[in-house]
Write a protein that holds these residues in place. Structure first.
Motif, PDB file in Angstrom:
ATOM      1  N   LEU A  90       0.873  -1.178   0.000  1.00 55.21           N
ATOM      2  CA  LEU A  90       0.000   0.000   0.000  1.00 55.21           C
ATOM      3  C   LEU A  90       0.897   1.210   0.000  1.00 55.21           C
ATOM      4  O   LEU A  90       1.682   1.394   0.926  1.00 55.21           O
ATOM      5  N   GLU A  91       0.836   2.036  -1.030  1.00 52.40           N
ATOM      6  CA  GLU A  91       1.659   3.244  -1.013  1.00 52.40           C
ATOM      7  C   GLU A  91       1.020   4.337  -1.843  1.00 52.40           C
ATOM      8  O   GLU A  91       0.475   4.082  -2.908  1.00 52.40           O
ATOM      9  N   HIS A  92       1.090   5.566  -1.359  1.00 51.15           N
ATOM     10  CA  HIS A  92       0.586   6.754  -2.045  1.00 51.15           C
ATOM     11  C   HIS A  92      -0.829   6.555  -2.564  1.00 51.15           C
ATOM     12  O   HIS A  92      -1.125   6.860  -3.718  1.00 51.15           O
ATOM     13  N   GLY A  93      -1.695   5.992  -1.747  1.00 49.43           N
ATOM     14  CA  GLY A  93      -3.079   5.830  -2.173  1.00 49.43           C
ATOM     15  C   GLY A  93      -3.268   4.824  -3.285  1.00 49.43           C
ATOM     16  O   GLY A  93      -4.299   4.805  -3.945  1.00 49.43           O
ATOM     17  N   HIS A  94      -2.242   3.987  -3.525  1.00 53.13           N
ATOM     18  CA  HIS A  94      -2.354   2.934  -4.535  1.00 53.13           C
ATOM     19  C   HIS A  94      -2.106   1.588  -3.873  1.00 53.13           C
ATOM     20  O   HIS A  94      -1.394   1.491  -2.880  1.00 53.13           O
ATOM     21  N   VAL A  95      -2.703   0.553  -4.434  1.00 56.36           N
ATOM     22  CA  VAL A  95      -2.372  -0.798  -3.990  1.00 56.36           C
ATOM     23  C   VAL A  95      -1.640  -1.465  -5.146  1.00 56.36           C
ATOM     24  O   VAL A  95      -2.039  -1.384  -6.303  1.00 56.36           O
ATOM     25  N   THR A  96      -0.497  -2.092  -4.819  1.00 59.88           N
ATOM     26  CA  THR A  96       0.368  -2.668  -5.841  1.00 59.88           C
ATOM     27  C   THR A  96       0.646  -4.118  -5.490  1.00 59.88           C
ATOM     28  O   THR A  96       0.783  -4.466  -4.314  1.00 59.88           O
ATOM     29  N   GLY A  97       0.733  -4.969  -6.488  1.00 63.42           N
ATOM     30  CA  GLY A  97       1.042  -6.368  -6.231  1.00 63.42           C
ATOM     31  C   GLY A  97       1.753  -6.992  -7.403  1.00 63.42           C
ATOM     32  O   GLY A  97       1.736  -6.456  -8.517  1.00 63.42           O
ATOM     33  N   LEU A  98       2.390  -8.122  -7.138  1.00 62.86           N
ATOM     34  CA  LEU A  98       3.108  -8.854  -8.182  1.00 62.86           C
ATOM     35  C   LEU A  98       2.122  -9.814  -8.820  1.00 62.86           C
ATOM     36  O   LEU A  98       1.514 -10.648  -8.150  1.00 62.86           O
ATOM     37  N   GLN A  99       1.969  -9.693 -10.140  1.00 64.17           N
ATOM     38  CA  GLN A  99       0.956 -10.470 -10.827  1.00 64.17           C
ATOM     39  C   GLN A  99       1.623 -11.389 -11.835  1.00 64.17           C
ATOM     40  O   GLN A  99       2.574 -10.991 -12.512  1.00 64.17           O
ATOM     41  N   TYR A 100       1.141 -12.601 -11.942  1.00 64.28           N
ATOM     42  CA  TYR A 100       1.683 -13.571 -12.882  1.00 64.28           C
ATOM     43  C   TYR A 100       0.631 -13.785 -13.950  1.00 64.28           C
ATOM     44  O   TYR A 100      -0.477 -14.195 -13.647  1.00 64.28           O
ATOM     45  N   ALA A 101       0.963 -13.438 -15.211  1.00 67.04           N
ATOM     46  CA  ALA A 101      -0.023 -13.588 -16.274  1.00 67.04           C
ATOM     47  C   ALA A 101       0.664 -14.035 -17.543  1.00 67.04           C
ATOM     48  O   ALA A 101       1.659 -13.450 -17.953  1.00 67.04           O
ATOM     49  N   ASP A 102       0.143 -15.087 -18.171  1.00 63.62           N
ATOM     50  CA  ASP A 102       0.707 -15.597 -19.419  1.00 63.62           C
ATOM     51  C   ASP A 102       2.227 -15.731 -19.335  1.00 63.62           C
ATOM     52  O   ASP A 102       2.962 -15.247 -20.194  1.00 63.62           O
ATOM     53  N   GLU A 103       2.691 -16.375 -18.293  1.00 61.66           N
ATOM     54  CA  GLU A 103       4.108 -16.722 -18.139  1.00 61.66           C
ATOM     55  C   GLU A 103       5.023 -15.520 -17.942  1.00 61.66           C
ATOM     56  O   GLU A 103       6.215 -15.594 -18.159  1.00 61.66           O
ATOM     57  N   LYS A 104       4.463 -14.386 -17.559  1.00 59.64           N
ATOM     58  CA  LYS A 104       5.313 -13.232 -17.252  1.00 59.64           C
ATOM     59  C   LYS A 104       4.897 -12.661 -15.901  1.00 59.64           C
ATOM     60  O   LYS A 104       3.763 -12.854 -15.457  1.00 59.64           O
ATOM     61  N   TYR A 105       5.835 -11.960 -15.262  1.00 54.32           N
ATOM     62  CA  TYR A 105       5.526 -11.305 -14.001  1.00 54.32           C
ATOM     63  C   TYR A 105       5.358  -9.810 -14.225  1.00 54.32           C
ATOM     64  O   TYR A 105       6.122  -9.205 -14.975  1.00 54.32           O
ATOM     65  N   TYR A 106       4.369  -9.248 -13.579  1.00 51.42           N
ATOM     66  CA  TYR A 106       4.129  -7.813 -13.729  1.00 51.42           C
ATOM     67  C   TYR A 106       3.928  -7.203 -12.357  1.00 51.42           C
ATOM     68  O   TYR A 106       3.385  -7.843 -11.467  1.00 51.42           O
ATOM     69  N   ASP A 107       4.339  -5.945 -12.222  1.00 52.23           N
ATOM     70  CA  ASP A 107       3.965  -5.155 -11.066  1.00 52.23           C
ATOM     71  C   ASP A 107       2.712  -4.408 -11.471  1.00 52.23           C
ATOM     72  O   ASP A 107       2.725  -3.634 -12.423  1.00 52.23           O
ATOM     73  N   SER A 108       1.628  -4.672 -10.784  1.00 57.64           N
ATOM     74  CA  SER A 108       0.359  -4.115 -11.197  1.00 57.64           C
ATOM     75  C   SER A 108      -0.126  -3.201 -10.090  1.00 57.64           C
ATOM     76  O   SER A 108      -0.039  -3.547  -8.921  1.00 57.64           O
ATOM     77  N   SER A 109      -0.625  -2.030 -10.450  1.00 58.01           N
ATOM     78  CA  SER A 109      -0.947  -1.037  -9.443  1.00 58.01           C
ATOM     79  C   SER A 109      -2.251  -0.329  -9.775  1.00 58.01           C
ATOM     80  O   SER A 109      -2.488   0.025 -10.932  1.00 58.01           O
ATOM     81  N   TYR A 110      -3.115  -0.146  -8.801  1.00 61.13           N
ATOM     82  CA  TYR A 110      -4.374   0.568  -9.008  1.00 61.13           C
ATOM     83  C   TYR A 110      -4.612   1.558  -7.874  1.00 61.13           C
ATOM     84  O   TYR A 110      -4.214   1.299  -6.739  1.00 61.13           O
TER      85      TYR A 110
END
Lengths: 260, 339
Positions: free
Chosen positions: A151-171
């Motif tokens: 949780l940072e700066h009013g955003h929630v961020t997480g490590l996401q695994y999709a189609d064999e790749k890792y992404y940092d996803s933030s909303y």
């Protein structure tokens, strides 16, 4: 700010029995536990609370009165409040209706910025509660099946695994996050805290009437037909002999089958 | 005279009068090529459509959606392909399907569909069956009958959809990828949806030792039975196999137990709560075997189990087993492989 963690009570998948003769799952004598991915979600929420004591963590569950046990466990782990949505109509509700009633409860709580739950229930779960809730809450963004939630700066961020790749996803908040199990062990409550949770703490019980939602208004869109069990695999061949002999025979057999 | 059977032959059923018709598939092009999981869904949709007497329409979205990819969808079995480059907002997707009224709507159970399908289902207030492993049609009711795993594949629950649209997400790797037939023809049309900005995704480095398990020909998996130097031994076994078979993709993996011990990351966990795999050879070392593990390895062509406990359930699941201490059996295997 408030974080709501949705928790399901399930039969421990390791204690259910499968009856091949009756083509059925035997749940008698099975233990009831907190759905493990939900425990990880709760754990992540409590970590946020540790970092920022102004955060209030509320555990929420739904179903028969006996579900209270998992909520008491959540209280023992450090939740501020526990709410059980329970009445005859709620018990009969199906997925779309369930999302409606849970969303109604979350809206009533006010100032909820983050709703967390496990990525799926390990019993009969479909893993759709998070996205369905997000729609009912007014089209909130969803972080689906993430770990290393921050949780940072009013955003929630997480490590996401999709189609064999890792992404940092933030909303931006408010948002819904469904959480994967990670190698870090979640905490289990201290014995004294469990006793406290039953003696002193209180699980609030809310009914669908009080929330002004009829979760059975939506018709049941599917009907269950039967259970199908996967075919039993043929008993394998045990390679005998000393380790050296067994290794030689095994490699020869694998070569004959052209797998190596 | 009862002519209902004739009406049925002509395809005039109650659902069609309401206007729900055809099978729709939503495919996603993140990359400039089509995903195998979407093609598998189209292949299955083709089968279902042929038994229903319906068309297969595909909606292709995503950054890299293009007319060329949409034409490829036709060659893979679609009757009509609609495409638009971008990510549609949930509302415009709902409006699109409220206009086209699909009888059946299918997604691949992969990135994209996993989020889109339940959100759409909630907007339409309808049912959704996720992780479908088998689909068929009840011809009398024109309803979709879906088998989906419960208790992580210990059993399959078979449900029948009752209301249109009937929505399901289909597991990858269950149905074959259809043949490419360049002679097929069909309509290709660009659609106007409301697009939203691309989801904020930053690719990050995958953790070390990472070979996608789904792509491995051979998987060496360890479990709790590997105490002390056991993990190093299976790494050496993987290295020995790699020396012998340089053209094969060999991956290290582990059971739920190995994951709980912290020996592997979540991307390496073979379990129904982790990854389902289908390698040519699966070697389970020091894994006792739970049904979650069996469910995840069911599709392996050949399973070898090595365990010190002759009563371990894994031996009932394996094609070949060796009962013995890991510290003795693995070095012997490495020696044979290197000779």
């Amino acid at each position: 700010m408030r974080i709501v963690v949705c928790i399901k009570q399930i039969f421990d998948p390791e204690t259910i029995k499968i009856s091949r003769s009756q083509q059925a799952i035997d749940e008698r004598g099975a233990r009831k536990i907190m759905n493990p991915p939900d425990r990880w979600a709760l754990d992540a929420a409590l970590r946020f609370k540790e970092a920022d004591p102004s955060i209030e963590v509320i555990a929420l569950s739904l179903g028969e009165p006996e579900v209270e046990d998992v909520l008491r466990e959540a209280l023992a782990l450090g939740c501020d409040r526990a709410i059980l949505l329970s009445d005859a109509a709620i018990v009969k509700a199906r997925t779309a209706g369930l999302a409606q009633i849970i969303a109604a409860a979350i809206k009533r709580l006010r100032n909820v910025q983050l709703v967390m739950t496990g990525h799926m229930a390990l019993d009969t779960g479909s893993g759709t509660l998070g996205p369905r809730l997000a729609i009912e809450l007014g089209d909130w963004p969803v972080l689906l099946s993430v770990d290393q939630l921050r949780l940072e700066h009013g955003h929630v961020t997480g490590l996401q695994y999709a189609d064999e790749k890792y992404y940092d996803s933030s909303y931006p908040l408010p948002a819904v996050a469904t959480v994967l199990q990670t190698p870090e062990h979640p905490r289990y409550p201290h014995g004294a805290e469990i006793i406290n949770a039953y003696r002193v703490r209180n699980v609030e019980i809310w009914s669908s009437l009080a929330l002004g939602v009829d979760p059975t208004a939506l018709p049941a869109p599917t009907t269950g037909r039967q259970l199908r069990l996967p075919p039993a695999r043929q008993m394998g061949f045990i390679v005998e002999g000393s380790p050296q002999e067994a290794a030689q025979t095994l490699v020869a057999m694998l070569r004959a089958r052209r797998v190596i | 005279m009862d002519l209902s059977f004739l009406e049925q032959l002509l395809g005039a059923s109650a659902e069609e009068e309401e206007g729900y018709r055809n099978i729709w598939v939503v495919a996603i092009a993140w990359e400039p090529h089509l995903r195998p999981c979407d093609l598998q869904v189209i292949g299955k949709a083709r089968n279902l459509a042929d038994s229903l007497g319906a068309y297969v329409n595909v909606l292709l979205v995503g950054d890299n959606a293009s007319e060329d990819l949409a034409r490829e969808l036709i060659a893979y079995g679609a009757d009509a392909a609609f495409w638009g480059a971008g990510y549609p907002t949930g509302r415009s997707l709902r409006d699109f399907f409220e206009k086209h009224k699909p009888e059946i709507l299918l997604f691949a159970d992969a990135a994209g569909g996993r989020k889109m399908a339940p959100r759409l289902a909630q907007r339409l207030k309808c049912a959704l069956v996720t992780h479908a492993a088998d689909l068929s049609i009840n011809a009398e009711e024109r309803s979709l009958v879906v088998a989906a795993p419960i208790y992580h594949g210990a059993a399959y629950r078979v449900v029948e959809c009752k209301a249109n649209p009937q929505i399901a997400t289909i597991q990858a790797g269950i149905f074959p990828t259809p043949e490419y037939d360049s002679w097929r023809s069909g309509d290709v049309e660009e659609v106007e949806l409301v697009w939203k900005p691309q989801p904020p995704l930053t690719p990050v480095e995958p953790p070390e030792y990472y070979i996608p398990l789904q792509k491995a020909d051979i998987i060496i998996a360890g479990g709790r039975g590997l105490r002390g130097s056991g993990w190093q031994l299976i790494e050496e076994l993987a290295a020995a196999l790699a020396r012998r078979l340089p053209h094969k993709a060999i991956a290290l993996a582990g059971s739920r137990g190995a994951y709980d011990e912290g020996w592997i990351g979540p991307q390496q966990m073979v379990d129904l709560t982790g990854h389902t795999v289908a390698p040519a050879l699966y070697v389970a070392v020091g894994i006792r075997g739970t049904f979650q593990h069996f469910g995840a390895t069911e599709k392996a062509r050949c399973i070898v189990a090595i365990n010190h406990n002759p009563d371990a359930p894994i031996f009932k699941h394996a094609d070949y087993g060796i009962v013995g201490e890991v510290e003795e059996v693995i070095p012997a295997l490495i020696e044979v492989l290197d000779s």
